[in-house]
Design an enzyme around this catalytic site. Structure first.
Site, PDB file in Angstrom:
ATOM      1  CG  HIS A   1      34.504  32.046  32.666  1.00 14.72           C
ATOM      2  ND1 HIS A   1      33.278  32.355  33.191  1.00 14.72           N
ATOM      3  CD2 HIS A   1      35.398  32.342  33.627  1.00 14.72           C
ATOM      4  CE1 HIS A   1      33.433  32.836  34.410  1.00 14.72           C
ATOM      5  NE2 HIS A   1      34.712  32.832  34.700  1.00 14.72           N
TER       6      HIS A   1
ATOM      7  CE  LYS B   1      21.615  35.742  24.807  1.00 18.93           C
ATOM      8  NZ  LYS B   1      22.056  34.939  25.930  1.00 18.93           N
ATOM      9  NE  ARG B   2      30.581  41.680  22.902  1.00 18.06           N
ATOM     10  CZ  ARG B   2      31.747  42.278  23.083  1.00 18.06           C
ATOM     11  NH1 ARG B   2      31.948  42.989  24.177  1.00 18.06           N
ATOM     12  NH2 ARG B   2      32.703  42.206  22.183  1.00 18.06           N
TER      13      ARG B   2
ATOM     14  CE  LYS C   1      27.070  35.417  23.975  1.00 15.64           C
ATOM     15  NZ  LYS C   1      26.568  35.009  25.299  1.00 15.64           N
TER      16      LYS C   1
ATOM     17  CB  THR D   1      24.652  35.443  34.093  1.00 17.38           C
ATOM     18  OG1 THR D   1      25.303  36.365  33.207  1.00 17.38           O
ATOM     19  CG2 THR D   1      25.687  34.557  34.772  1.00 17.38           C
TER      20      THR D   1
ATOM     21  CE  LYS E   1      22.653  39.510  34.115  1.00 19.05           C
ATOM     22  NZ  LYS E   1      23.430  40.181  33.047  1.00 19.05           N
TER      23      LYS E   1
HETATM   24  C1  LIG Z   1      24.169  39.640  32.067  1.00 20.07           C
HETATM   25  C2  LIG Z   1      24.883  40.431  31.057  1.00 20.07           C
HETATM   26  C3  LIG Z   1      25.600  39.791  30.046  1.00 20.07           C
HETATM   27  C4  LIG Z   1      25.650  38.295  29.901  1.00 20.07           C
HETATM   28  O1  LIG Z   1      24.535  37.878  29.142  1.00 20.07           O
HETATM   29  P1  LIG Z   1      24.452  36.401  28.528  1.00 20.07           P
HETATM   30  O2  LIG Z   1      23.071  36.353  27.981  1.00 20.07           O
HETATM   31  O3  LIG Z   1      24.634  35.463  29.675  1.00 20.07           O
HETATM   32  O4  LIG Z   1      25.499  36.291  27.497  1.00 20.07           O
HETATM   33  C5  LIG Z   1      26.253  40.572  29.108  1.00 20.07           C
HETATM   34  N1  LIG Z   1      26.212  41.915  29.165  1.00 20.07           N
HETATM   35  C6  LIG Z   1      25.517  42.555  30.123  1.00 20.07           C
HETATM   36  C7  LIG Z   1      25.494  44.044  30.109  1.00 20.07           C
HETATM   37  C8  LIG Z   1      24.832  41.849  31.098  1.00 20.07           C
HETATM   38  O5  LIG Z   1      24.157  42.504  32.049  1.00 20.07           O
END
Ligand SMILES: *Cc1c(COP(=O)(O)O)cnc(C)c1O
Length: 794
Positions: A350, A531-532, A537, A639, A643
């Site tokens: 990952h 996101k985190r 990022k 991911t 979404k």
């Molecule tokens: C999808 C999701 C992530 C991953 O987000 P990225 O933009 O791919 O880093 C992290 N936290 C939550 C709560 C999510 O639903």
């Protein structure tokens, strides 16, 4: 299919006999307990049937080992997949109970940090939907990821007490328990190694049903909790008067699954973390063997019955553990055990981040898992015996550390990266030598997301529009969204599409108002980065650009600025100082900008605390613009990007992770691309003083940095962001400065495009129509065929 009256009486039954109250005295929690039991009852028949078929028909099953699962709330998802959502709503209406309150009462189990744990949850749901027999194995952390608050703009962490009202959707299975051993000594007895462990902990199972779409197949999420082995107290020590010491074992057992490590990269070298990893792995591998031996006796046939997937290196001790059990308990020769284990195991990589590549000190490994260290040393020797000089560059142990990625690679028959670009970088930069020894072992399986949660549950207005437009069935065949392309020119459809987006914005606005007293201006372009918090990022790039936009509005207040709301969401690891500085800067900038009467109708910053799955379900449907702006080469897949696109947001992004494939699918003309490529990033970092040079070439960025340095956003403490600024001027590893102007140009194109609502909506529809391949059903189909050797849908 039960009718609403049948559901109503089932709810009343469980209210009385599971929650133990009468309807006129029932709290929201009581109703939630009743609903949990009603849905669990409905899941149980197909669950038992799936288990029976798996046994009777000898179906191969997948065992997905993951230190993290981030499933989100379970009840509404189960209701949707059991096709009971409408009936549940009707039954509660009938009872005069507000169903939204019941749904909102459920805690969001935060048993993961972010993308990796969320992926595991999407994959488990897809395996159920596809009828792929599977167990998800994880730890039942007493406390999940911390709850985030802001105080003076700073992140404050509070414990997450998700279990304080029990866990009524799950089954506790105290009889499904295994001993997990730690420490102690090795002895040789009659030429065999005998491990005499110092400590024994019991792993006990808690099972949650995972219902597939349509309710035809149900898999199990099995989470382990730790109990002290043998006697609760060490009686010798107790009798000797050492009362506290006698309880050490109990304390240690509880500590094992007390907390989730709150870093999305690994806490290197922590004994507790390695203990947790081994605890999960050993209990799960023992369970796999016990399930096999319940119906079969020849372990050589294990690969026909079981695949074990390691989600990242966290469970990479599975190789040595399976080899140990085969050799020490089942009489296998070492080489035979290695071959068998390799056929069963596979590993998903990952990350390329060096700080996330697990390496355990040999001394720690010897102290905690002496037998496993011995097996790893022997595996290392075996590789060199088998491959000779070709393996000169391969070292499972190096500089006094066990390299868990190499170990996982060496004990797996398949290794996969999670996007095309990432797999390519893994091959070139991470495992070139191991891959050369075993060509074909490394493959790509691009990540995916489940459309049940991320469209049908999260975005009912848009999901209904899709069903009206192309009919049902897209939920389990997401490529069918392509049919929407035929409607991308239809003004009536585009208007309905726009109105679904508006409905999601209104839902978000009312949640922000109710929960956080934040006003969301509905006529604005909603721009979201959730996101985190991580330097790679680049939330910093986003907030610095926001400052720049503010300065330009102030410099030219008469111009026709497209109103924007910049929404942020995300937590930083508690020990990650730079990420916490960025959180504080976002909040400081937000306070100043949101209070500025000259700009507040055209620019806002919104940062609701405690981003989690439940918040994602509210933010993502409302977004017009999705920020996927990581430094190229650093995001393995992402991911979140999928979404947002599925929910009709356009992406502004770099050529990183799965962005590359999303852009290929939706068409370059429907994606706002900017920034250096992964190769250019590598080259730029080599240039001396690249950071200063980039800043000196951008007047806009200089203006922003000057405002931050002067304390415009921290007047009480002008030096607050000194270290952050210093970093930007002198090293800027994440190339924020280098990409600033390109990001700005791309954002200006976003504004121009948004001015033509039809054009924007057409692009958004095309995004949605063309991202069907990012369904986790597609990804799991690939795992089944290319890694697990399972036939398609049973
Ligand atoms: C999808 C999701 C992530 C991953 O987000 P990225 O933009 O791919 O880093 C992290 N936290 C939550 C709560 C999510 O639903």
């Amino acid at each position: 299919m039960p009718t609403p009256p049948e559901l109503r009486s089932a709810l009343l039954h469980h209210l009385r006999y599971s929650a133990g109250v009468e309807p006129d005295r029932a709290s929201v929690l009581d109703w939630r307990v009743a609903l949990s039991h009603v849905l669990r009852d409905r899941a149980t028949a197909p669950w038992l049937e799936a288990a029976r078929r798996t046994r009777d028909e000898g179906l191969k099953s997948v065992n997905y080992l993951s230190m993290e699962f981030l499933p989100g709330r379970l009840l509404e998802d189960a209701a949707i997949n059991l096709q009971l959502r409408d009936a549940v709503v009707a039954a509660f209406d009938d009872l005069g109970v507000n169903v939204a309150d019941v749904v909102d009462d459920e805690p969001d189990p935060a048993l993961g940090n972010g993308g990796l744990g969320r992926l595991a949850a999407c994959y488990l749901e897809s395996m159920s939907t596809l009828g792929c027999p599977a167990y998800g194995y994880g730890l039942r952390y007493e406390r999940g990821l911390f709850r985030q608050h802001f105080e003076d703009g700073r992140q404050i962490e509070r414990p997450d007490e998700w279990l304080s009202h029990g866990d009524p959707f799950s089954f506790t299975r105290p009889e499904t328990a295994y001993e997990v051993r730690f420490g102690g000594e090795l002895d040789e007895v009659d030429g065999r190694e005998v491990w005499r462990p110092a400590t024994r902990i019991i792993a006990a199972a808690h099972d949650t049903p995972v219902v597939g779409y349509g309710g035809r197949w149900v898999n199990t999420l099995r989470l382990w909790s730790a109990l002290p082995g043998g006697d609760l107290l060490d009686l010798d020590r107790f009798n000797a008067g050492d009362f506290m010491g006698a309880a050490d074992l109990e304390t240690w057992a509880r500590t094992l699954n007390r907390v989730l490590y709150p870093t999305d990269t690994t806490d290197l070298g922590r004994e507790l973390r390695l203990s947790q990893e081994y605890f999960l792995t050993s209990a799960s591998v023992q369970d796999v063997l016990r399930r096999f031996l319940a119906t079969q006796d020849d372990l050589r046939r294990l690969p026909e019955q079981a695949a074990i997937q390691m989600n990242d290196t966290h469970p990479a001790i599975a190789g040595p553990e399976l080899i140990r059990l085969l050799v020490d308990d089942h009489g296998f020769a070492f080489d035979g055990a290695v071959d068998l284990a390799t056929q069963v195991l596979s590993y998903t990589n990952h990350t390329l981040l060096p700080e996330a590549l697990e390496m355990w000190p040999v001394d720690l490994m010897r102290h905690l898992l002496p037998r496993h260290l011995q097996i790893i040393e022997r595996l290392d020797r075996r590789i060199h015996e088998v491959h000779g000089h070709a393996a000169d560059e391969v070292h499972l142990i190096e500089h006094g550390h066990v390299r868990m990625g190499d170990l996982a690679f060496a004990t797996s028959h398949r290794v996969n990266g999670v996007s095309a670009l990432h797999t390519d970088l893994v091959s070139r930069n991470l495992f070139p030598h191991l891959e050369a020894l075993t060509p074909g072992r490394l493959i790509n399986v691009t990540n995916g997301i489940t459309p049940r949660r991320w469209l049908k549950l999260a975005n009912p207005a848009l999901a209904d529009l899709v069903t009206e437009t192309i009919g049902p069935g897209w939920e389990s065949d997401l490529e069918r969204l392509r049919d929407l392309e035929h409607h991308a020119q239809d003004p009536g459809f585009l208007e309905a599409f726009g109105s679904a987006k508006h409905q999601a914005k209104r839902r978000l606005a009312s949640w922000l108002a109710d929960e956080h007293a934040i006003e969301l201006p509905l006529g604005s372009l909603i721009d979201v980065q959730a996101k985190r918090l991580h330097e790679y990022k680049r939330q910093l790039l986003n907030i610095l650009w926001t400052v720049s936009r503010w300065q330009r509005i102030k410099a030219d207040p008469e111009a026709d600025w497209m109103p924007r709301v910049k929404i942020f969401g995300g937590k930083a690891a508690p020990s990650y100082a730079a990420a916490k500085d960025i959180i504080r800067l976002i909040n400081d900038v937000g306070r100043v900008i949101n209070d500025d009467p000259e700009t507040r109708d055209r620019l806002r910053v919104v940062y609701p605390p405690n981003y989690n799955v439940t918040m994602a379900e509210k933010l993502i449907p409302a977004a017009d613009l999705s920020e996927q702006i990581s430094t190229a080469g650093m995001e393995a897949s992402g991911t979140g990007n999928m979404k947002f696109a599925l929910n009709g947001a356009l992406t502004i992004g770099t050529l990183d992770g799965a962005n590359v494939e999303i852009r290929e699918q939706v068409g370059a003309e429907n994606f706002f691309l900017f920034g250096l490529t992964a190769e250019e990033v590598t080259a730029r970092r080599e240039q001396p003083d690249h950071a200063r040079t980039a800043i000196e070439q951008s007047q806009a960025l200089q203006d922003v940095l000057q405002a931050v340095a002067e304390g415009t956003f921290s007047p009480d403490e002008p030096g607050r962001y000194g270290s952050l600024l210093d970093h930007l001027w002198t090293s800027d590893w994440f190339l924020v400065a280098a990409d600033f102007d390109a990001y700005n140009s791309s954002q200006e194109l976003v504004d121009r495009t948004y001015r033509d609502p039809q054009r924007w909506q057409r692009m958004a529809v095309l995004n949605m129509a063309r991202v069907g391949c990012f369904s986790s059903d597609r990804a799991i189909g690939q795992y089944m065929k290319e890694i697990w050797d399972l036939p398609p849908a049973q």
